[in-house]
Design a protein around this motif. Structure first.
Motif, short mmCIF file in Angstrom:
data_model
loop_
_atom_site.label_atom_id
_atom_site.label_comp_id
_atom_site.label_asym_id
_atom_site.label_seq_id
_atom_site.Cartn_x
_atom_site.Cartn_y
_atom_site.Cartn_z
N MET A 55 -15.65 4.48 -5.67
CA MET A 55 -14.55 3.40 -6.47
C MET A 55 -15.53 2.94 -7.23
SD MET A 55 -11.13 2.02 -3.91
CE MET A 55 -10.27 1.76 -5.84
N ASN A 66 0.80 -1.05 0.04
CA ASN A 66 -0.19 -0.30 -0.68
C ASN A 66 1.09 1.43 0.20
OD1 ASN A 66 -3.39 -1.06 -0.29
ND2 ASN A 66 -1.61 -1.99 2.06
N TYR A 82 -6.52 6.30 -10.04
CA TYR A 82 -5.91 6.33 -8.94
C TYR A 82 -5.63 7.02 -7.98
CZ TYR A 82 -4.20 3.67 -12.78
OH TYR A 82 -3.75 2.85 -13.80
N SER A 121 -4.25 -3.26 -13.00
CA SER A 121 -3.53 -2.24 -13.95
C SER A 121 -1.80 -1.80 -14.89
CB SER A 121 -3.82 -1.03 -12.88
OG SER A 121 -3.60 0.12 -13.57
N TYR A 179 -4.88 -4.87 -7.77
CA TYR A 179 -5.00 -3.62 -9.01
C TYR A 179 -3.61 -3.44 -9.12
CZ TYR A 179 -9.39 -1.44 -7.23
OH TYR A 179 -10.62 -1.28 -7.57
N SER A 214 -10.73 -5.57 -10.73
CA SER A 214 -10.36 -5.32 -9.49
C SER A 214 -11.01 -4.48 -7.93
CB SER A 214 -8.56 -4.59 -9.80
OG SER A 214 -8.43 -4.68 -10.51
N HIS A 215 -11.98 -4.16 -8.66
CA HIS A 215 -12.78 -3.07 -7.80
C HIS A 215 -13.93 -4.19 -7.52
CE1 HIS A 215 -16.56 -1.01 -6.24
NE2 HIS A 215 -15.48 -0.80 -5.97
N LEU A 250 -8.20 4.88 -5.70
CA LEU A 250 -7.04 4.08 -5.41
C LEU A 250 -6.22 3.78 -3.58
CD1 LEU A 250 -6.16 1.06 -5.75
CD2 LEU A 250 -4.73 1.42 -7.51
N SER A 251 -5.43 5.28 -4.01
CA SER A 251 -4.70 5.88 -3.13
C SER A 251 -5.38 5.63 -1.83
CB SER A 251 -4.21 7.12 -3.35
OG SER A 251 -3.29 7.36 -4.25
N ASN A 298 -5.56 -6.41 -2.11
CA ASN A 298 -5.99 -5.07 -2.73
C ASN A 298 -4.82 -4.55 -3.47
OD1 ASN A 298 -8.93 -5.23 -2.55
ND2 ASN A 298 -8.57 -3.37 -0.29
#
Length: 311
Positions: free
Chosen positions: A120, A44, A62, A298, A294, A245-246, A65-66, A290
């Motif tokens: 998301m 992470n 993104y 990606s 991702y 991914s989500h 995602l952060s 996670n």
């Protein structure tokens, strides 16, 4: 009940539980736990570093995602001291004040993560439904405002919990089922009427996780409807592929969260080991999975990560 049977707030402690019956091998069990924590924190942190330092990743997907990586880091840090303390040093005792602080952060980050997963889902819906206006709809200031609103929602709703627990006297067995503190378990240790805590806890779950999961489901219904209207089969598959991914993050998070909530509320006769296992899955697996999922799905993010480590 006599006052001598009450547990004094200032001197009381709870005893956390590792894996019952496996105390002799707790040190060995700590090895995979340490590896999972290191992987979670490094994974992470790398995502946060890459997104922050690479201008080409300053896009809505993104940024969200952060946010997810930040909440996963918070959740991991909130549980590290007690989980590793038990397995490495057999340190089971935790004061009531420390327990209340820990459960505040655990529940806050959990509900923030639920909110981020909803944001998301909205991001994927906008990207598929209206790709030409995607960047103009989800601008950085708008994303920041949405994130702040949902963060405040979680913190404000969780904030009363420690104070609701602090007013109790604790006179029951002080052994908790997990290696960390949760509101739904701590309140059962009180020798007072816990109706208010029980109702308020259920209200929080419905108002946060319940609404978030409902809107995520509706988002995917609209996404599926939009995808099915696309003429090209290749374009349909490409659109759905951006959601994989989500969907993985949603399934892992909500399955473990809802299972743990149901076990605590209705599972008095359920296996104690099952309760412990689901608890570890809930705390350890989402922050671990996670960043891996991702990064794999990606290509853009994966290329940037490889570039950083290959230098």
């Amino acid at each position: 009940m006599s006052a001598v049977n009450y547990t004094n707030f200032n001197s009381a402690v709870f005893l956390l539980t590792g894996i019952p019956g496996q105390e002799d091998v707790h040190l060995w069990i700590s090895i995979p736990f340490c590896l999972m924590y290191v992987t979670s924190i490094v994974g992470n942190s790398v995502i946060l570093f890459i997104v922050k330092t690479d201008p080409s990743l300053h896009e809505p997907m993104y940024i969200f995602l952060s946010m997810l990586a930040t909440t996963d880091l918070g959740l991991s840090i909130a549980t590290i001291p007690t989980i590793l303390g038990i397995f490495l040093f057999n340190s089971r005792e935790i004061s009531l004040s420390a327990c209340f602080a820990q459960l505040f952060f655990i529940h806050s980050f959990s509900f923030i993560e639920s909110s981020v997963l909803l944001l998301m889902a909205f991001d994927r819906f906008v990207a598929i439904r209206d790709p030409l206006r995607y960047a103009s709809i989800l601008t950085p200031p708008r994303i920041a405002k949405m994130g702040l609103v949902f963060m405040l929602r979680s913190v404000v709703l969780i904030f009363p919990l420690p104070f609701l627990l602090k007013r109790f006297q604790y006179c029951r067995a002080n052994v908790l089922s997990h290696s960390y503190c949760l509101h739904q378990e701590v309140m059962k240790m009180a020798c007072s009427d816990i109706t208010v805590n029980s109702i308020y806890g259920l209200f929080i779950i419905v108002f946060t996780v319940g609404l978030d999961s409902l809107f995520i489901f509706l988002s995917y219904v609209m996404i599926l409807k939009t995808v099915l209207s696309i003429a090209s089969r290749a374009e349909r598959l490409r659109a759905l592929n951006t959601c994989v991914s989500h969907l993985c993050a949603v399934l892992v998070f909500y399955t473990s969260l809802i299972s743990l909530a149901l076990i605590h509320r209705f599972g008095n006769s359920s296996s104690h080991l099952l309760q412990i296992f689901v608890g570890y899955v809930y705390m350890l697996v989402p922050p671990l999975i996670n960043p891996i999922v991702y990064s794999m799905k990606s290509k853009h993010l994966r290329a940037r990560i490889i570039k950083v480590f290959v230098k």
